[in-house]
Design an enzyme around this catalytic site. Structure first.
Site, PDB file in Angstrom:
ATOM      1  CE  LYS A 102     -40.862 -85.563-118.636  1.00 41.12           C
ATOM      2  NZ  LYS A 102     -40.184 -84.466-119.895  1.00 41.12           N
ATOM      3  CB  SER A 113     -38.860 -88.300-121.188  1.00 41.51           C
ATOM      4  OG  SER A 113     -39.219 -87.195-121.462  1.00 41.51           O
ATOM      5  CB  SER A 124     -37.989 -85.104-123.441  1.00 43.92           C
ATOM      6  OG  SER A 124     -37.870 -86.716-124.085  1.00 43.92           O
TER       7      SER A 124
END
Lengths: 496, 95
Positions: free
Chosen positions: A80, A155, A179
């Protein structure tokens, strides 16, 4: 279909030299060429660097290094865009970092590399991990591989979509209020948020420091356990990292769940729960009972206060953490005649709307005259929420809930209504406030509603959330593994 | 000012964020809703409840006070928007 092997299958074949690390990495790159124009899980990827790492892994394999020594040797794992990888860009899904290049590896990345992984790619995300749909990325949204008209969750939406679409064999995400777990559920993969302190956050760009954790996302529970085993453990560079030694999660998977006591919180089964989600949860509970678990109703009485408490604490911490993005030492800068105007212009131009809203809300709840009413009260409510869980864990070994009240929603559906977006986090947020661990494992599919712009006949993945005691990752992994071994949901692949 | 209103312009200045007039209006309305929602916490009696700052509290985490290598000057400046003579460049602060 090399790209859809599980991580465990890939390491077995790498170990037998039936496939090379270069072939595995190339399969991911080929898959990306095919699906990225539609899914956009990655912000960028450095293919030459990834292939060079794969070649190094092949040399190690040829020299006789085994997966017992390096459990991820030759396995492509994507990261990420909020976690630092030396020499690679780091943007946090934002414009404000400009052309930032990380000067060092995050501890989790250092550990992945030490375990032989091929660490590649910058996975898309809501800007600074603020969001539940990956629509808040300055690089454009990621689409759900199961239905391109829908969001992948957030997210860590890029991480979940990339794993689900076969673009990597596992990924790292971060979870501040759900997330990792919510996008894992929406994309049909496994995602685990470790206990606060289990995984080092050195090299993770901070959003809300008392809540953030890095965790693995993968196609199976066993694969998530392998990655967790590599990244967890104490790190002297993160003073919040726990001194407890990390157990061998992969070795703790087997043994089944006969006699395991699971709690079903009654507060999670009320108003607003999509009937398709409810029915998938009920089927999963019956399956867990068939495997020998005992399921009892429990109460987490302060559940309805979790969202309010979270959006005070998280935004307060964010307003302080994001003060560092001021255009002085790194990132983009908009010049001004004096430092104050330089800060204001840089931040006004560099941050997106959701980040600005949260900074303003956080500064507001901390401001003079409001601190006691909002921030201090939210921290006290946090104590009550944590107590709810600790009391529940006196009666049960783990808690089962849906990870979200609905399946993946449509792109744009909640984008202009922050309050509706916040409310969608209801089932994941408490876990972060309480600092416990939790995961989501695939538990079925919902047929997309026929109305609207959805793909005809789209199947939307659903997840089962399993919450565990502080440092109880091995127990929830074992429960999820037993469930997964008895179901086939994870074997389906998206139509993308 | 009603409890659900927020002076967005003032708070944004505190947070060093320049906003457009459009953003001030939109954020004001959106955050008004959020503040109305979070006021829900006032329903609870929290008398005598200790606040939780970190869920897994570790206190007085110490390490040996040893000199260890850090980023070099060159590495620290590599991402700077403006640098000269080994320093970050900024507009003049004092006349």
């Amino acid at each position: 279909m090399l790209h859809y092997l599980t991580l465990a299958e890939l390491t077995a074949r790498l170990g037998r030299r039936e496939v090379s690390a270069r072939q595995a990495m190339q399969a991911c790159l080929d898959r990306m060429s095919k699906v990225e124009p539609r899914i956009h899980a990655f912000i960028s990827a450095d293919a030459p660097d990834a292939l060079a790492q794969a070649d190094a892994a092949d040399r190690a394999l040829a020299a006789g290094v085994t997966h017992a020594q390096q459990p991820l040797l030759g396995v492509p794992i994507a990261v990420k865009d909020v976690i630092a990888v030396r020499g690679q860009p780091l943007n946090c899904g934002s414009k404000i970092l400009g052309r930032f290049v990380s000067p060092y590896d995050a501890t989790v990345v250092e550990r992945l590399k030490a375990a032989g992984a091929v660490v590649f790619g910058r996975l898309n995300m809501d800007e600074f991990a603020m969001g539940s749909s990956t629509e808040n990325s300055a690089f454009g949204p990621t689409r759900n591989p199961w239905d391109l008209s829908r969001i992948p969750g957030g997210s860590s939406g890029g991480s979940a979509a990339a794993v689900a679409a076969g673009e990597c064999f596992a990924a790292l995400g971060s979870d501040t209020g759900g997330s990792i777990r919510q996008p894992a559920a929406f994309c049909g993969c496994v995602g685990l948020k470790p206990t606060y302190g289990r995984v080092s956050r050195y090299g993770l760009v901070a959003y809300a420091s008392s809540l953030d954790q890095i965790g693995p996302m993968a196609r199976t529970v066993a694969d998530a356990a392998t990655v967790l085993g590599v990244i967890s453990g104490h790190d002297s560079r993160d003073s919040t990292s726990a001194p407890e030694p990390a157990p061998d999660y992969a070795a703790a998977l087997d043994g089944g769940i006969r006699g395991l006591k699971l709690g079903l919180p009654k507060e999670y089964l009320v108003g607003g729960l999509d009937p398709r989600v409810k029915s998938a949860l009920e089927s999963a509970v019956r399956q867990l009972e068939a495997l020998g678990a005992e399921v009892v109703e429990i109460s987490l009485p302060h559940t309805e206060y979790a969202i309010a408490s979270y959006y005070i604490i998280a935004t307060a911490e964010a307003s302080a953490n994001l003060a560092r993005f001021d255009g002085v030492r790194y990132g983009a800068r908009v010049e001004g005649p004096d430092p104050i105007q330089l800060y204001c212009r840089t931040r006004g131009a560099g941050f997106g709307s959701e980040v600005k809203r949260r900074i303003i809300l956080g500064a507001y709840v901390l401001s003079s005259g409001y601190y006691d009413a909002y921030y201090l009260r939210a921290q006290k409510v946090r104590t009550l929420i944590r107590r709810d869980f600790l009391n529940a864990f006196q009666q049960v070994d783990a808690i089962v809930t849906p990870p979200a009240p609905t399946p993946a929603f449509r792109v744009g559906e909640k984008a202009d209504d922050p309050m509706q977006m916040y409310l969608s986090d209801i089932f994941t947020i408490s876990c972060n406030l309480a600092g416990i661990c939790g995961l989501s494992v695939p538990c079925g599919f919902a047929a997309a509603e026929p109305a609207g712009a959805g793909q005809a006949g789209a199947q939307l993945p659903l997840g089962l959330q399993i919450l565990g005691r502080p440092f109880g990752e091995a127990a929830i992994l074992r429960a999820a593994h037993a469930y997964q071994q008895s179901t086939a949901w994870h074997k389906q692949t998206p139509p993308c | 000012m009603a409890a659900t209103e927020i002076d967005v312009k003032y708070v944004a200045h505190l947070a060093r964020l320049s906003l457009t007039a459009e953003e001030e209006r939109t954020f004001g309305a959106q955050l008004g809703q959020v503040i109305h929602y979070i006021a829900k916490l006032s329903e609870l009696d929290v008398t005598g409840i200790e606040p939780t700052a970190h869920a897994v509290p570790l206190v007085n985490v110490l390490r040996a006070d040893e000199v260890r290598p850090g980023l070099s000057n060159e590495e620290a400046l590599r991402n700077a928007p403006a640098a000269a003579n080994g320093l970050f460049m900024m507009p003049k602060i004092v006349e």
